[in-house]
Enzyme design. Structure first.
Site, PDB file in Angstrom:
ATOM      1  N   ASP A  84      79.142 -35.518 136.321  1.00  0.00           N
ATOM      2  CA  ASP A  84      78.071 -35.740 137.283  1.00  0.00           C
ATOM      3  C   ASP A  84      76.783 -36.105 136.535  1.00  0.00           C
ATOM      4  OD1 ASP A  84      76.507 -35.718 139.518  1.00  0.00           O
ATOM      5  OD2 ASP A  84      76.566 -33.545 139.846  1.00  0.00           O
TER       6      ASP A  84
ATOM      7  N   LYS B 189      82.953 -28.715 126.184  1.00  0.00           N
ATOM      8  CA  LYS B 189      82.073 -27.763 125.499  1.00  0.00           C
ATOM      9  C   LYS B 189      83.004 -26.710 124.881  1.00  0.00           C
ATOM     10  CE  LYS B 189      77.905 -26.193 124.558  1.00  0.00           C
ATOM     11  NZ  LYS B 189      77.071 -26.861 123.543  1.00  0.00           N
TER      12      LYS B 189
ATOM     13  N   TYR C 259      81.870 -26.876 140.720  1.00  0.00           N
ATOM     14  CA  TYR C 259      81.425 -27.173 142.084  1.00  0.00           C
ATOM     15  C   TYR C 259      82.395 -26.655 143.142  1.00  0.00           C
ATOM     16  CZ  TYR C 259      78.213 -30.414 139.722  1.00  0.00           C
ATOM     17  OH  TYR C 259      77.260 -30.973 138.911  1.00  0.00           O
TER      18      TYR C 259
ATOM     19  N   ASP D  50      76.771 -31.903 124.836  1.00  0.00           N
ATOM     20  CA  ASP D  50      75.359 -32.059 124.449  1.00  0.00           C
ATOM     21  C   ASP D  50      75.190 -33.244 123.497  1.00  0.00           C
ATOM     22  OD1 ASP D  50      76.972 -30.397 122.933  1.00  0.00           O
ATOM     23  OD2 ASP D  50      75.400 -29.005 122.360  1.00  0.00           O
TER      24      ASP D  50
ATOM     25  N   ASP E 156      75.104 -40.199 135.742  1.00  0.00           N
ATOM     26  CA  ASP E 156      73.749 -40.592 136.151  1.00  0.00           C
ATOM     27  C   ASP E 156      72.949 -41.083 134.948  1.00  0.00           C
ATOM     28  OD1 ASP E 156      74.117 -40.151 138.785  1.00  0.00           O
ATOM     29  OD2 ASP E 156      72.525 -38.652 139.014  1.00  0.00           O
TER      30      ASP E 156
END
Ligand code: NAD
Length: 361
Positions: free
Chosen positions: A251, A195, A146, A227, A255
Site C-alpha cells: 500500500d 521485514k 488490514y 525500509d 503510492d
C-alpha cells in the site's frame, strides 16, 4: 477471440475515461480480428442513486460471469456529496471493497513507468530520472494487517489498541506465484520485500517465496527489507522490475512509486484472482473537481485496458499495440491538461481517446 467484458464507468470522471478506453479497445478488436461483448454495471455513487446501495447482488453476478472488468473510478467529494452522509457500509467505497471480496481479488498490480517525454514531471534528481524506470508493484490485497483481528480497549484507564498481522503459507504462495508469472512477461526479476529482521510473518513470507522461486529458475530473485526499499525507490528506481510484497508494505510503496513518476493520470492498475479474471482500473480516483469538463486524462484507464489484454486474455501483441499508441501520442506532442508543458498541444479527454485509437496498428 470473443471477449466478454463488464465495464463499471462509476462516478466523477469515470464515465468519461472508460468511454475512451472502450474506444481504444474496440479499435484493437477491429484491427486484430476479435469481438468484444460489453456490459455496463453500476457501482459506487451511481449505484446508490439508482438502487440505494453501492453494489447490488445482480451487479456482482454480472461481473462474475464476465472474463474481466474494466472500471473507471468511484466516489465523490466527501465534503459536499450526499453519498457521504450515509453510514460507511452504504457509501461508494463499500462497493469497491465488496466487489474485490466477491471476486477474490488477492493480487494487486501497479506498474510505475517513467515515460521519457514526461521525465520533467518526475520529482527525482535529473541524474536519476535520466535513467528512466519501469517497475511493477505486486501487492497482496486480502490478508495481513488490514484483515487481522483488531480491538481497542481501556485497561486501568489507559486506552490500548491491537491490530494483528497474519499470513498463512497458502496466501503467500499464491501471490508469489503471480509475481513470478508476471516477471516472466517482463524483465524476469523479482525483488521480494519484507521485514524479516523483525517480523515472523516476514520470515515465513521469505521462506515461501524461496520455495516458489525454485519453480522459476529463469527468474532472478532477491530480498530487500521494506525500509531499504522505500529509500531505493527514490535513489535508484531503475534497479527494480517486479516488487513482490504484502498488503500494508505494498500500500505504502505503491503510492511512493506512483508519486515518483509525477503523473497520476498515466498510471494503470489491475487486481487479479487465481484464474485469469481481473479487475482493471486507473490508480487515480474519480477526480470530482474536473468531472464533466472533458479535460481528464484517459491514459491510465487505456493502459489498464492494455493490462487486461495481457493478463486476462494473453493478448500480448494487442497489449503492445496499445502501449505503443500511448508512446506515439506523447512523442507526437499531444497532452491532456494534467501533463501539459510548454510547446505541447493541449487536447481534451475525447480527443486523446481519438488520437490513441487512430494510432492502434
Ligand atoms: P483523485 O485521484 O480523484 O484526484 C487527485 C487529483 O488528481 C485531483 O486534482 C484530480 O483532478 C487529479 N486527477 C486524478 N485523475 C486524473 C486524471 N485522469 N486526469 C487529470 N487529473 C486527474 O483523488 P481524490 O481527490 O483524493 O479522490 C476523489 C474521489 O475518488 C474520492 O471520492 C475518493 O474516495 C475516490 N477514489 C476512488 C478510487 C477508486 O475508485 N479505486 C481510488 C482513489 C480515490
Amino acid at each position: 477471440m470473443e471477449l466478454h467484458i463488464v465495464s463499471i464507468p462509476g462516478d466523477g470522471i469515470g464515465p468519461e475515461i472508460v468511454a475512451e478506453a472502450k474506444k481504444v479497445l474496440n479499435k484493437v478488436a477491429e484491427t486484430y480480428g476479435h469481438t468484444i461483448e460489453w456490459k455496463d454495471i453500476l457501482m459506487g455513487g451511481a449505484s446508490i442513486d439508482v438502487h440505494g446501495v453501492p453494489l447490488t447482488e445482480e451487479a456482482v453476478e454480472q461481473a462474475k460471469a464476465a472474463d474481466a472488468v474494466l472500471m473507471g473510478s468511484i466516489g465523490g467529494d466527501a465534503a459536499t456529496s450526499p453519498w457521504y452522509r450515509l453510514p460507511p457500509e452504504k457509501r461508494p467505497e463499500a462497493g469497491l471493497l465488496a466487489i474485490r471480496k466477491a471476486l477474490n481479488l488477492f493480487a494487486n498490480l501497479r506498474p510505475a513507468l517513467l515515460y521519457e517525454e514526461l521525465a520533467a514531471a518526475c520529482p527525482l534528481k535529473e541524474e536519476i530520472s535520466r535513467r528512466g524506470f519501469d517497475l511493477l508493484i505486486m501487492r497482496e490485497l486480502t490478508g495481513g494487517l488490514y484483515f487481522g483481528e483488531r480491538r481497542t480497549t481501556v485497561e486501568d484507564g489507559v486506552r490500548r489498541a491491537v491490530d494483528t498481522l497474519v499470513y498463512n503459507e497458502n496466501e503467500i504462495r499464491r501471490i508469489a506465484v503471480k509475481g513470478f508469472e508476471i516477471a516472466r512477461k517482463r524483465k524476469k526479476k523479482v525483488t521480494s520485500v519484507d521485514k524479516a529482521n523483525v517480523l515472523d510473518s516476514s520470515r515465513l513470507w521469505r521462506s515461501v517465496v524461496e520455495e516458489v522461486a525454485a519453480q522459476y529458475p529463469d527468474v532472478e530473485l532477491s530480498h530487500m527489507l521494506v525500509d531499504n526499499c522505500a529509500m531505493q525507490l527514490v535513489k535508484d528506481p531503475a534497479q527494480f522490475d517486479v516488487i513482490l510484497t504484502e498488503n500494508m508494505f505494498g500500500d505504502i510503496l505503491s503510492d511512493e512509486a506512483s508519486m515518483v513518476t509525477g503523473s497520476i493520470g498515466m498510471l494503470p492498475s489491475a487486481s487479479l484472482n487465481d484464474t485469469k479474471f481481473g479487475l482493471y482500473e486507473p490508480s487515480h480516483g474519480s477526480a470530482p473537481d474536473i468531472a464533466g469538463q472533458d479535460i481528464a486524462n484517459p491514459i491510465a484507464t487505456v493502459l489498464s485496458a492494455a493490462m487486461m489484454l495481457r493478463y486476462s486474455f494473453d493478448l500480448d501483441r494487442e497489449a503492445d499495440a496499445v502501449e505503443r499508441a500511448v508512446k506515439k501520442v506523447l512523442q507526437d506532442g499531444y497532452r491532456t491538461a494534467d501533463i501539459w508543458s510548454e510547446g505541447c498541444r493541449k487536447v481534451g479527454c475525447r480527443q486523446m481517446g481519438d488520437l490513441l485509437a487512430e494510432r492502434i496498428c
